[in-house]
Scaffold this motif. Structure first.
Motif, PDB file in Angstrom:
ATOM      1  N   MET A 180       9.230  -3.280  -0.598  1.00 20.90           N
ATOM      2  CA  MET A 180      10.681  -3.214  -0.762  1.00 20.90           C
ATOM      3  C   MET A 180      11.211  -1.793  -0.563  1.00 20.90           C
ATOM      4  SD  MET A 180      11.492  -6.299  -1.018  1.00 20.90           S
ATOM      5  CE  MET A 180      10.024  -6.734  -0.064  1.00 20.90           C
ATOM      6  N   ALA A 181      10.353  -0.790  -0.714  1.00 22.38           N
ATOM      7  CA  ALA A 181      10.745   0.578  -0.371  1.00 22.38           C
ATOM      8  C   ALA A 181      10.776   0.772   1.145  1.00 22.38           C
ATOM      9  CB  ALA A 181       9.773   1.573  -0.997  1.00 22.38           C
ATOM     10  N   LEU A 182      10.045  -0.079   1.851  1.00 18.79           N
ATOM     11  CA  LEU A 182       9.894   0.069   3.303  1.00 18.79           C
ATOM     12  C   LEU A 182      10.844  -0.811   4.104  1.00 18.79           C
ATOM     13  CD1 LEU A 182       8.115   1.146   5.705  1.00 18.79           C
ATOM     14  CD2 LEU A 182       6.667  -0.861   5.333  1.00 18.79           C
ATOM     15  N   ILE A 183      10.958  -2.106   3.745  1.00 17.33           N
ATOM     16  CA  ILE A 183      11.564  -3.101   4.630  1.00 17.33           C
ATOM     17  C   ILE A 183      13.092  -3.209   4.581  1.00 17.33           C
ATOM     18  CG2 ILE A 183      11.499  -5.514   5.363  1.00 17.33           C
ATOM     19  CD1 ILE A 183       8.888  -3.922   5.798  1.00 17.33           C
ATOM     20  N   PRO A 184      13.723  -3.492   3.437  1.00 16.47           N
ATOM     21  CA  PRO A 184      15.163  -3.809   3.463  1.00 16.47           C
ATOM     22  C   PRO A 184      16.037  -2.731   4.078  1.00 16.47           C
ATOM     23  CG  PRO A 184      14.211  -4.312   1.316  1.00 16.47           C
ATOM     24  CD  PRO A 184      13.183  -3.542   2.076  1.00 16.47           C
ATOM     25  N   VAL A 377      -0.976   4.318  16.105  1.00 19.24           N
ATOM     26  CA  VAL A 377      -0.864   4.429  14.648  1.00 19.24           C
ATOM     27  C   VAL A 377       0.089   5.542  14.237  1.00 19.24           C
ATOM     28  CG1 VAL A 377      -3.161   3.480  14.250  1.00 19.24           C
ATOM     29  CG2 VAL A 377      -2.886   5.956  14.509  1.00 19.24           C
ATOM     30  N   ALA A 378       0.694   6.215  15.215  1.00 19.33           N
ATOM     31  CA  ALA A 378       1.665   7.278  14.911  1.00 19.33           C
ATOM     32  C   ALA A 378       3.034   6.646  14.704  1.00 19.33           C
ATOM     33  CB  ALA A 378       1.691   8.310  16.029  1.00 19.33           C
ATOM     34  N   ILE A 379       3.083   5.618  13.838  1.00 20.67           N
ATOM     35  CA  ILE A 379       4.273   4.835  13.479  1.00 20.67           C
ATOM     36  C   ILE A 379       5.114   4.447  14.699  1.00 20.67           C
ATOM     37  CG2 ILE A 379       4.396   5.565  11.082  1.00 20.67           C
ATOM     38  CD1 ILE A 379       6.551   7.597  11.842  1.00 20.67           C
ATOM     39  N   LEU A 380       4.453   4.245  15.826  1.00 23.76           N
ATOM     40  CA  LEU A 380       5.043   3.715  17.055  1.00 23.76           C
ATOM     41  C   LEU A 380       5.985   4.694  17.749  1.00 23.76           C
ATOM     42  CD1 LEU A 380       4.521   0.905  18.368  1.00 23.76           C
ATOM     43  CD2 LEU A 380       6.786   0.239  17.625  1.00 23.76           C
ATOM     44  N   PHE A 409      11.232  -2.610  17.961  1.00 24.59           N
ATOM     45  CA  PHE A 409      10.658  -1.337  17.535  1.00 24.59           C
ATOM     46  C   PHE A 409      10.516  -1.247  16.017  1.00 24.59           C
ATOM     47  CE2 PHE A 409      12.567   0.768  21.548  1.00 24.59           C
ATOM     48  CZ  PHE A 409      11.437   0.463  22.282  1.00 24.59           C
ATOM     49  N   VAL A 410      11.596  -1.559  15.300  1.00 22.57           N
ATOM     50  CA  VAL A 410      11.605  -1.362  13.850  1.00 22.57           C
ATOM     51  C   VAL A 410      10.626  -2.298  13.152  1.00 22.57           C
ATOM     52  CG1 VAL A 410      13.002  -1.608  11.766  1.00 22.57           C
ATOM     53  CG2 VAL A 410      13.931  -0.437  13.763  1.00 22.57           C
ATOM     54  N   MET A 411      10.660  -3.579  13.508  1.00 21.78           N
ATOM     55  CA  MET A 411       9.763  -4.534  12.851  1.00 21.78           C
ATOM     56  C   MET A 411       8.301  -4.181  13.099  1.00 21.78           C
ATOM     57  SD  MET A 411      11.669  -8.199  13.354  1.00 21.78           S
ATOM     58  CE  MET A 411      13.102  -8.641  12.355  1.00 21.78           C
ATOM     59  N   ALA A 412       7.974  -3.811  14.323  1.00 23.31           N
ATOM     60  CA  ALA A 412       6.588  -3.462  14.636  1.00 23.31           C
ATOM     61  C   ALA A 412       6.192  -2.130  14.009  1.00 23.31           C
ATOM     62  CB  ALA A 412       6.382  -3.427  16.142  1.00 23.31           C
ATOM     63  N   ALA A 413       7.117  -1.190  13.955  1.00 24.17           N
ATOM     64  CA  ALA A 413       6.809   0.124  13.370  1.00 24.17           C
ATOM     65  C   ALA A 413       6.481   0.012  11.887  1.00 24.17           C
ATOM     66  CB  ALA A 413       7.986   1.073  13.581  1.00 24.17           C
ATOM     67  N   ASN A 414       7.078  -0.958  11.200  1.00 30.53           N
ATOM     68  CA  ASN A 414       6.809  -1.158   9.767  1.00 30.53           C
ATOM     69  C   ASN A 414       5.492  -1.887   9.491  1.00 30.53           C
ATOM     70  OD1 ASN A 414       9.123   0.087   8.768  1.00 30.53           O
ATOM     71  ND2 ASN A 414      10.353  -1.772   8.925  1.00 30.53           N
ATOM     72  N   CYS A 415       4.796  -2.293  10.537  1.00 31.42           N
ATOM     73  CA  CYS A 415       3.597  -3.131  10.433  1.00 31.42           C
ATOM     74  C   CYS A 415       2.529  -2.507   9.528  1.00 31.42           C
ATOM     75  CB  CYS A 415       3.057  -3.344  11.843  1.00 31.42           C
ATOM     76  SG  CYS A 415       1.398  -3.980  11.954  1.00 31.42           S
ATOM     77  N   PHE A 416       1.785  -3.351   8.783  1.00 38.17           N
ATOM     78  CA  PHE A 416       0.742  -2.821   7.891  1.00 38.17           C
ATOM     79  C   PHE A 416      -0.344  -3.864   7.627  1.00 38.17           C
ATOM     80  CE2 PHE A 416       4.473  -4.227   5.534  1.00 38.17           C
ATOM     81  CZ  PHE A 416       3.965  -5.199   4.687  1.00 38.17           C
ATOM     82  N   MET A 423       1.601   4.995   7.619  1.00 38.80           N
ATOM     83  CA  MET A 423       1.358   6.195   6.808  1.00 38.80           C
ATOM     84  C   MET A 423       1.872   6.039   5.394  1.00 38.80           C
ATOM     85  SD  MET A 423       4.064   8.966   8.341  1.00 38.80           S
ATOM     86  CE  MET A 423       5.839   8.838   8.102  1.00 38.80           C
ATOM     87  N   TRP A 424       2.884   5.156   5.185  1.00 32.14           N
ATOM     88  CA  TRP A 424       3.404   4.954   3.827  1.00 32.14           C
ATOM     89  C   TRP A 424       2.480   4.064   3.011  1.00 32.14           C
ATOM     90  CZ3 TRP A 424       7.010   4.355   8.016  1.00 32.14           C
ATOM     91  CH2 TRP A 424       7.752   5.516   8.249  1.00 32.14           C
ATOM     92  N   ALA A 425       1.743   3.177   3.692  1.00 32.26           N
ATOM     93  CA  ALA A 425       0.728   2.398   2.992  1.00 32.26           C
ATOM     94  C   ALA A 425      -0.397   3.318   2.523  1.00 32.26           C
ATOM     95  CB  ALA A 425       0.171   1.299   3.897  1.00 32.26           C
ATOM     96  N   MET A 426      -0.766   4.274   3.376  1.00 35.28           N
ATOM     97  CA  MET A 426      -1.797   5.237   2.984  1.00 35.28           C
ATOM     98  C   MET A 426      -1.302   6.115   1.837  1.00 35.28           C
ATOM     99  SD  MET A 426      -3.695   6.338   6.549  1.00 35.28           S
ATOM    100  CE  MET A 426      -2.231   6.894   7.412  1.00 35.28           C
TER     101      MET A 426
END
Length: 471
Positions: A180-184, A377-380, A409-416, A423-426
């Motif tokens: 929720m910190a990442l997606i909305p 992996v460089a956040i796209l 772009f945005v949906m794929a960049a948030n992928c985890f 990098m935010w998951a890490m």
């Protein structure tokens, strides 16, 4: 040991390919020598950005790219064009906003305050994190700051609720806080890092100058990102919700935690941040540029003493700023060297089989980009920098608006699916320590996100067709 070798193998192969390209010049029929050398320099830069050998920073890769471009005779105004774009001057204030939330404790107060409002259950805590994510996204576009704020509180929740490490309940709380910190916030221009980056890339092109605004971003992405969020909540409560109920005693401990009185600086910070967001939201009426609004917000922080002169040096991730600015300038470099036209001649025929049907195009492009995230992996950002200069040519050929690519772009960049992709998951794993979610639970949550994105297209595609984004 094997993981430590991967960056060197990957970067070595890309560097070898770059050297072969520059020595043999196999593309002489399509590109002149300068363009081929520049392409080789880009491959070496990508080897740094994607694989980070020797623990090199993103900005180090950007400096290497600038070296190649300047040595090849490109004008500094072209090479460093990303630093003069308004997008970079939206990103820098955004980082100040995030630092202010942390320094004043306002972000922490908001998160804990919302959690205390809900009754003890997994569903209510999940909903609490949704509200926290939305509110923090309004106050700062910095995903890094939002994750840094919510993860310690999520860990505290898990400990007070006595959730077993590695359990579904533990992972559900932590992953929801992270998600929720990442997606909305990706649903509006100032809600995530992607806004300044992607708008800067697209608006820098003469053919698409001014295309991406707060309103256009909102009209394309808000509905699908909110739908994705809702579907993620439902999916996570089905797949990750444990059978045991939360202990009411543990929740009471959270609710009874006392907060200090709101400080003068917290109040000022809240007023300024909300004011800036409201001005961004009403841009169509007053006409002031987004960057100007963000900059005046930072000035107000210093004017009222919320930030001090010494904060200027410690509140900004300058590595991210330099990396983003160099990526934003790639469009100008590609245009100057002719690489953009060469890429267009390759990409346009390649997407011809899927271009005539919006449904086939969106689902295929989205699936491909999610798959590609295992490699970029460089956040796209490198992929965006390469693709964006080609978007006007794609529009000319198939009448697919560049705005459609915002969602891709945005949906794929948030992928985890895996932590290394995001990098935010890490960062979340690093903060949570031994209480972090398991890899299998992250994979399940990442799959829920992917499925939610695809399902949201069922509503978004007809909306985009009606808006004329497909010819």
């Amino acid at each position: 040991m094997k993981k430590a070798i991967v960056p060197y193998i990957g970067s070595g192969l890309l560097t070898l390919l770059a050297i072969l390209l520059m020595v043999t010049k196999p593309l002489s029929a399509s590109l002149d020598n300068t363009a081929q050398y520049m392409l080789g320099g880009l491959l070496i830069t990508l080897s740094v950005w994607i694989f980070k050998p020797f623990n090199l920073s993103y900005s180090a890769g950007g400096m290497l790219l600038a070296f190649f471009a300047l040595v090849l005779g490109l004008r500094p105004a072209v090479v460093f064009s990303g630093f003069t774009q308004s997008a970079i001057w939206t990103l820098i204030p955004a980082l100040f906003f995030g630092f202010t939330l942390q320094k004043t404790g306002l972000g922490n107060r908001i998160a804990l305050g919302i959690i205390k409002l809900f009754k003890p259950s997994y569903a209510s805590l999940v909903f609490a994190w949704v509200l926290i994510g939305l509110i923090l996204s309004i106050l700062t576009p910095s995903i890094t700051v939002r994750v840094a704020i919510v993860m310690p509180i999520a860990v505290q929740c898990c400990e007070l609720c006595k959730l077993e490490k590695g359990s579904k309940g533990n992972s559900l709380i932590l992953l929801t806080a992270f998600g929720m910190a990442l997606i909305p916030g990706s649903g509006w221009l100032s809600g995530a890092l992607w806004g300044p980056i992607i708008s800067g890339m697209i608006n820098a092109l003469p053919e698409t100058a001014g295309l991406v605004t707060f309103d256009s971003w909102f009209s394309v992405l808000f509905v699908p990102m909110i739908l994705t969020t809702v579907l993620m909540i439902i999916g996570s409560l089905i797949l990750l919700k444990p059978s045991d109920k939360l202990s009411e005693d543990a929740i009471d401990v959270i609710k009874n935690q006392k907060s200090e009185k709101m400080s003068h600086h917290e109040i000022i910070a809240a007023i300024i941040l909300v004011g800036v967001f409201m001005l961004l939201l009403t841009g169509r009426y007053h006409g002031m540029p987004d960057a100007a609004l963000c900059l005046i917000g930072v000035f107000a922080f210093f004017l009222f003493g919320v930030l001090e002169p010494r904060d200027f040096n410690v509140s900004i991730n300058w590595d991210l700023v330099v990396f983003t600015a160099m990526a934003l300038g790639l469009g100008s470099v590609f245009t100057e060297t002719g690489i953009s036209k060469w890429l267009a001649d390759i990409i346009i025929p390649a997407i011809a089989p899927i271009s005539s049907n919006p449904w086939i195009f969106m689902f295929t492009a989205m699936a491909f980009m999610f798959l590609w995230r295992f490699f970029d992996v460089a956040i796209l950002v490198p992929t965006m920098a390469i693709m964006v200069p080609v978007l006007p040519a794609i529009y000319d050929a198939y009448q697919i608006s560049p705005l459609v690519w915002l969602a891709i772009f945005v949906m794929a960049a948030n992928c985890f699916f895996m932590a290394f992709q995001n990098m935010w998951a890490m960062l979340g794993v690093s903060i949570a320590g031994d209480r972090a979610w398991t890899s299998s639970h992250l994979g399940a949550y990442g799959t829920i996100y992917f499925g939610s994105c695809l399902l949201s297209l069922l509503v978004a595609i007809p909306m985009w067709v009606n808006a004329g984004l497909f010819g």
